[in-house]
Design a protein around this motif. Structure first.
Motif, PDB file in Angstrom:
ATOM      1  N   LEU A  90      56.762  13.383  70.846  1.00 52.28           N
ATOM      2  CA  LEU A  90      56.127  14.514  70.997  1.00 52.28           C
ATOM      3  C   LEU A  90      54.920  14.904  70.214  1.00 52.28           C
ATOM      4  O   LEU A  90      53.840  15.306  70.682  1.00 52.28           O
ATOM      5  CB  LEU A  90      56.972  15.852  71.539  1.00 52.28           C
ATOM      6  CG  LEU A  90      56.426  16.965  71.668  1.00 52.28           C
ATOM      7  CD1 LEU A  90      55.681  16.690  73.099  1.00 52.28           C
ATOM      8  CD2 LEU A  90      57.448  18.140  72.299  1.00 52.28           C
ATOM      9  N   PHE A 170      55.075   8.786  78.362  1.00 55.15           N
ATOM     10  CA  PHE A 170      56.350   9.355  78.006  1.00 55.15           C
ATOM     11  C   PHE A 170      57.401   8.577  78.388  1.00 55.15           C
ATOM     12  O   PHE A 170      58.412   8.281  77.686  1.00 55.15           O
ATOM     13  CB  PHE A 170      56.314  10.782  78.154  1.00 55.15           C
ATOM     14  CG  PHE A 170      55.893  11.681  77.058  1.00 55.15           C
ATOM     15  CD1 PHE A 170      56.293  12.355  76.464  1.00 55.15           C
ATOM     16  CD2 PHE A 170      54.346  11.660  76.736  1.00 55.15           C
ATOM     17  CE1 PHE A 170      55.822  13.524  75.384  1.00 55.15           C
ATOM     18  CE2 PHE A 170      53.843  12.489  75.906  1.00 55.15           C
ATOM     19  CZ  PHE A 170      54.480  13.301  75.099  1.00 55.15           C
ATOM     20  N   THR A 182      61.766  16.826  77.243  1.00 57.94           N
ATOM     21  CA  THR A 182      60.591  16.483  76.167  1.00 57.94           C
ATOM     22  C   THR A 182      59.484  16.932  76.972  1.00 57.94           C
ATOM     23  O   THR A 182      58.485  17.271  76.440  1.00 57.94           O
ATOM     24  CB  THR A 182      60.439  14.939  75.778  1.00 57.94           C
ATOM     25  OG1 THR A 182      61.857  14.837  75.362  1.00 57.94           O
ATOM     26  CG2 THR A 182      59.352  14.476  75.203  1.00 57.94           C
ATOM     27  N   LEU A 186      56.474  19.564  75.782  1.00 53.25           N
ATOM     28  CA  LEU A 186      55.065  19.473  75.914  1.00 53.25           C
ATOM     29  C   LEU A 186      54.424  20.435  76.774  1.00 53.25           C
ATOM     30  O   LEU A 186      53.329  21.110  76.593  1.00 53.25           O
ATOM     31  CB  LEU A 186      54.934  17.973  76.492  1.00 53.25           C
ATOM     32  CG  LEU A 186      53.476  17.620  76.700  1.00 53.25           C
ATOM     33  CD1 LEU A 186      52.561  17.563  75.220  1.00 53.25           C
ATOM     34  CD2 LEU A 186      53.437  16.181  77.340  1.00 53.25           C
TER      35      LEU A 186
END
Length: 260
Positions: A90, A170, A182, A186
């Protein structure tokens, strides 16, 4: 509290769209904006009215999902699990996305409503075709990762609908069980940047509208949490294909309307 210029039927439609937005965001980990904004713009063609509302919802439910994930991990300390957020990747992706994100944010503030609306519908039209033909954006090379992340950052800056481009990268670098959290981490960071720009530009954040739209999104969030557990165990391609068909009709109609 309500939009005085809109009819009761329009308010009902907006409420249902925000239930849908919360459902999709929680179920898939992304798509709350891209799968709701086109419908909102068909009702009321003012992107800068709805983008701050969607942004606040993203902040609230991203934080809530991350907190719930942390609480579950604390409640089961003896169960060996990986971190719920892939922080190393990330951080790396954010460095690539930051400048395009800022360029997109200031582009949104400068563009007229009808141009911004046309851009949103055009982007959603492209996404819908990728869903229908089961040809999602994919990244197999490091240079393509950079291109998609930069494009996703820019589109996210203009309209909060860069998720499919970002997820394409991702999904190849983050474990499936970590992907949703995740992405929520973000979204929280990217939306915080956008909200700071809104505050700087003195954009109306529509805070009164949250008194009735936030509960709508919360209902969808709870329903979507159940969907997420099932999608982890099944093939979601049929779900995406139907979404693509609906988005194709909506975005095509909206694009034509914005050009007339």
């Amino acid at each position: 509290m309500f939009f005085p210029e809109l009819s009761p039927l329009a308010h009902l439609g907006i409420a249902l769209i925000f239930v849908w937005s919360g459902f999709v965001r929680s179920g898939l980990g992304f798509g709350g904006a891209v799968l709701s904004l086109p419908f909102l713009l068909l009702i009321d063609n003012r992107p800068l009215v709805y983008l701050p509302i969607i942004a606040v919802h993203l902040l609230v439910f991203s934080a809530l999902t991350l907190w719930q994930g942390r609480a579950n991990k604390i409640a089961e300390p003896l169960t060996p699990t990986a971190p719920s957020v892939a922080w190393p990747y990330l951080s790396k992706a954010l460095l690539i996305m930051l400048v395009p994100k800022l360029i997109g944010v200031f582009g949104l503030l400068a563009l007229p409503n009808h141009i911004m609306t046309g851009i949103i519908f055009a982007i959603v039209l492209l996404y819908s075709l990728s869903y229908i033909f089961d040809k999602p954006f994919v990244s197999k090379q490091p240079w393509m990762d950079v291109v998609l992340l930069m494009l996703g950052g820019y589109v996210s800056g203009t309209s909060l609908i860069g998720a499919p481009l970002i997820v394409a990268v991702f999904a190849t670098h983050v474990a499936r069980e970590q992907l949703r959290n995740t992405l929520f981490a973000l979204w929280f960071i990217l939306v915080s940047i956008k909200m700071a720009a809104f505050l700087w530009a003195k954009v109306d954040l529509q805070l009164l509208q949250h008194s009735w739209l936030l509960p709508c999104a919360a209902i969808g969030h709870q329903l979507g949490s159940r969907l997420h557990d099932k999608l982890l165990q099944t093939d979601a391609r049929i779900f995406y294909r139907w979404l693509g068909i609906v988005l194709l009709f909506v975005s095509s109609f909206g694009l034509v309307s914005s050009l007339i």
